[in-house]
Design an enzyme around this catalytic site. Structure first.
Site, mmCIF file in Angstrom:
data_model
loop_
_atom_site.group_PDB
_atom_site.id
_atom_site.type_symbol
_atom_site.label_atom_id
_atom_site.label_comp_id
_atom_site.label_asym_id
_atom_site.label_seq_id
_atom_site.Cartn_x
_atom_site.Cartn_y
_atom_site.Cartn_z
ATOM 1 N N ARG A 284 2.482 -10.850 10.407
ATOM 2 C CA ARG A 284 3.815 -10.246 10.545
ATOM 3 C C ARG A 284 4.899 -11.241 10.105
ATOM 4 N NH1 ARG A 284 2.149 -5.994 9.712
ATOM 5 N NH2 ARG A 284 0.210 -7.142 9.457
ATOM 6 N N GLN B 118 -7.478 -5.018 9.796
ATOM 7 C CA GLN B 118 -6.387 -4.613 10.683
ATOM 8 C C GLN B 118 -6.797 -3.445 11.580
ATOM 9 O OE1 GLN B 118 -2.186 -4.995 9.130
ATOM 10 N NE2 GLN B 118 -3.236 -4.856 7.157
ATOM 11 N N ASP C 61 -3.536 7.414 4.690
ATOM 12 C CA ASP C 61 -3.085 6.056 4.980
ATOM 13 C C ASP C 61 -3.765 5.553 6.256
ATOM 14 O OD1 ASP C 61 -1.675 3.715 4.744
ATOM 15 O OD2 ASP C 61 0.207 4.519 5.492
ATOM 16 N N GLU C 62 -3.941 4.239 6.363
ATOM 17 C CA GLU C 62 -4.524 3.589 7.552
ATOM 18 C C GLU C 62 -5.868 4.221 7.919
ATOM 19 O OE1 GLU C 62 -3.193 0.968 8.395
ATOM 20 O OE2 GLU C 62 -1.005 1.055 8.357
ATOM 21 N N LYS D 48 0.813 -1.217 0.000
ATOM 22 C CA LYS D 48 0.000 0.000 0.000
ATOM 23 C C LYS D 48 0.848 1.269 0.000
ATOM 24 C CE LYS D 48 -0.648 0.197 5.032
ATOM 25 N NZ LYS D 48 0.105 1.440 5.244
ATOM 26 N N THR D 49 1.987 1.259 0.716
ATOM 27 C CA THR D 49 2.816 2.463 0.746
ATOM 28 C C THR D 49 3.374 2.773 -0.632
ATOM 29 O OG1 THR D 49 3.402 2.010 3.050
ATOM 30 C CG2 THR D 49 4.777 3.579 1.860
#
Length: 659
Positions: free
Chosen positions: A592, A244, A213-214, A29-30
């Site tokens: 993770r 998330q 973002d987020e 996504k970044t």
């Protein structure tokens, strides 16, 4: 845009209208955000100065700025804004301060300042838990975008009514001090933009395209800020993952992702489901787990990587045995795979679980870094320096004055300060200005008056220095002239302790390296925005952290301990039937892991002197059996692993003897 997969490319190319990118864990996504910024600028769709990319932490903002700088060469990105929600709110307040009744150089109260004021406004002798409860209710109201009047009208319990009353008086006090608190950095801009048509029009002209973002972590006030700036046209890209969303306990509202569709019927949704981080076995387990949560827009993560090792599930006698087993496995895997310690991470639901783990790692001399220790900005010497800096920036900051005048100690005790406060109130002056008044100082004891005069002389000198020195140099001079370094020298019993604490002050100065600002007021405001999570690189050490702290990180080898009912899911969630967020928390932990994952639980625990029988987490039953390797389920594999560890142990002994 070379190397983007089709959904990523589609997300980058849409430059008009509202867009929601549902980005699964590890889906890049970044990179999409960075590529979209580059495309907006290169295509001429929007100049850099009218683009704002919003993140949730200063660390994320720094990393994104660095990636944009590598992607966009030259000065094409000049004027681009990449910052946190709170930094954006601060910028708006600094520009529009007059409209909100604030004077230039206003102060930002930190948590300690706010708590001190709320304690003073409550009945004398109020217990710490009452003070915390009222402060949390006020913060919750502000994060919901409520004014004191709105909070009062929505109050239901006696405690909520009390908090609303304190909220109103607390805001009056902030106004008197020409200050805001951290929550006001969002609430006040929302209040202004929703009530002033000319102001909101100017900010929509200033910011022509928003990237957030987020987005699943936004609270109600942050969502309203986004909506106010985006306006009815909605030229924005929100990137988020409902799977998330793990911060409801601090005000995040994952329903904001659904609200986007209601507020913007033309909203386009693009899913990023290809994972570039995990093995397929880990992804299949994560997908099966999260499928038990309700979804408006379900996703299925996949990868073109190999299946990888099966997920190990350990049943341990107790938490001490669990910690010993984890530490030994890390030591074995590091030796077997020639892996650095930084490839390993141990995750837990609550910080109390770290104690047994730390002991086990120390016994094996495995280096580790515990995330969530004393935060940099919470260290005493750093808070002292910040108080001085705030007072240099804003003579009306009474909270900063009270801390600075006593750091270091001088002939100014509680009695003198109480008398000064009385004189200041009568003269309608802030404490710092009262201490500058020769007439008022004459009413104090001579020794105290002289001490205050000397203190004010130092502050005046530093204010003059602030107009002459680079920011970092100003902070270094402040550390010397204030007497903070001399105080540390006197307090520390040995040279090593002194140098360690002095390094904290040196690091604080280093944080201000960069372009010259217009004065210490902006420096203090910028410092107040720094996240407690911005603690630097842990180096080559095993990482220990909570599941909440692990979001956004990745490791080759991940151990999740305490996977038991009552711990994960948490006991309170079981009692209240709130399992969805706990399931998302385990989902975050599972995703993770890049290569191998271990899940462990204990059969019993010692509590209040009694041995309690523990139950494995119900979430373990939601994981596909084919992806798991439970202890004892495969005797041949267990025997092989035991032989591997024995061979590794003999090899380590031989190496030690040969050395």
């Amino acid at each position: 845009m070379h190397g983007l997969n089709p959904p990523q490319r589609q997300a980058v190319l849409q430059t008009q209208g509202p867009l929601l990118v549902l980005a699964g864990a590890g889906s890049g996504k970044t990179r999409v955000i960075v590529e979209k910024i580059a495309h907006l600028i290169a295509s001429g769709a929007m100049p850099a100065r009218r683009i704002a990319a919003i993140t949730f932490t200063n660390k994320s903002a720094r990393e994104m700025r660095e990636r944009v700088a590598r992607r966009i060469k030259g000065d094409a990105a000049e004027g681009l804004s990449v910052c946190t929600f709170h930094a954006l709110g601060l910028k708006l307040l600094q520009i529009e301060s007059a409209k909100l009744g604030l004077k230039r150089g206003f102060s930002i109260f930190d948590a300690d300042d706010s708590t001190a004021q709320i304690k003073d406004l409550l009945a004398p002798g109020s217990k710490p838990d009452v003070i915390d409860a009222v402060r949390n209710l006020i913060s919750r109201a502000k994060n919901a975008g409520l004014s004191p009047e709105q909070a009062a009208s929505e109050a239901r319990s006696a405690r909520e009514h009390e908090a609303a009353s304190v909220y109103a008086r607390y805001q009056q006090r902030l106004s008197t001090f020409n200050a805001v608190d951290f929550d006001d950095l969002i609430r006040l801009p929302v209040q202004l933009l929703e009530s002033d048509e000319d102001c909101v029009a100017a900010w929509r002209e200033r910011i022509g395209y928003l990237l957030v973002d987020e987005c699943q972590d936004t609270n109600d006030a942050q969502y309203r800020l986004l909506k106010a700036i985006a306006g009815p046209r909605g030229d924005f890209t929100c990137v988020g993952d409902d799977d998330q969303s793990i911060y409801a306990w601090r005000g995040a509202n994952p329903d904001n992702l659904l609200q986007l569709g209601n507020d913007y019927p033309a909203l386009k949704i693009i899913k990023l489901e290809q994972n570039y981080r995990c093995s397929n076995r880990v992804l299949r387990a994560a997908n099966a787990l999260i499928a038990n949560n309700p979804h408006e827009h379900p996703k299925t993560l996949w990868s073109d990587q190999a299946d990888g090792e099966r997920i190990r599930v350990w049943e341990c006698k107790d938490h001490a045995h669990e910690a010993e087993k984890v530490a030994a496995e890390i030591q074995f895997q590091a030796q077997k795979n020639s892996a650095p310690w930084s490839d390993f991470c141990i995750l837990f639901r609550g910080n109390f679980q770290s104690r047994a783990l730390e002991k086990a790692l120390q016994l094996l001399r495995v280096p580790y870094h515990l995330t969530g220790g004393t935060a940099f900005l919470d260290r005493g010497e750093v808070k002292d320096a910040m108080a001085w800096l705030r007072l240099v920036a804003n003579p009306e900051d009474d909270a900063a004055f009270l801390r600075a005048v006593q750091s270091p100690k001088r002939e100014v005790g509680a009695t003198t300060l109480a008398k000064l406060a009385e004189l200041a109130q009568h003269a309608q002056l802030p404490l710092s200005r009262a201490a500058e008044s020769v007439g008022l100082l004459k009413q104090l004891a001579p020794r105290s008056a002289n001490a205050l005069g000397g203190f004010i002389d130092i502050v005046r000198g530093l204010r003059h220095d602030a107009t002459q020195l680079a920011p970092a140099e100003l902070v270094r001079r402040l550390n010397e002239r204030s007497g903070l370094l001399a105080m540390l020298r006197a307090q520390c019993k040995d040279e090593a302790t002194f140098q360690r604490r002095r390094t904290n002050l040196d690091e604080l100065a280093d944080w201000f390296d960069g372009p010259r600002t217009s004065g210490p007021g902006e420096l203090a405001a910028a410092l107040a925005l720094l996240s407690h999570a911005d603690k630097g690189d842990a180096g080559n050490q095993v990482r220990l952290m909570s599941l909440h702290a692990a979001k956004g990180l990745e490791f080759r080898y991940v151990f999740i301990v305490g996977v038991e009912d009552g711990v994960l899911p948490h006991e309170a969630s079981l009692e209240e039937g709130r399992l969805d967020e706990e399931r998302r928390l385990l989902y975050v932990g599972i995703t993770r892991a890049k290569e191998q994952l271990w899940l462990s639980h204990a059969r019993e625990a010692l509590k209040w002197g009694d041995r309690l029988r523990l139950q494995p987490s119900r979430f373990l039953d939601e994981l596909p059996a084919a992806e798991l390797q439970r202890d004892g389920a495969d005797p041949v594999a267990d025997a092989q692993r035991k032989q591997e560890r024995a061979s590794a142990g003999f090899a380590a002994i031989r190496a030690l003897l040969d050395g």
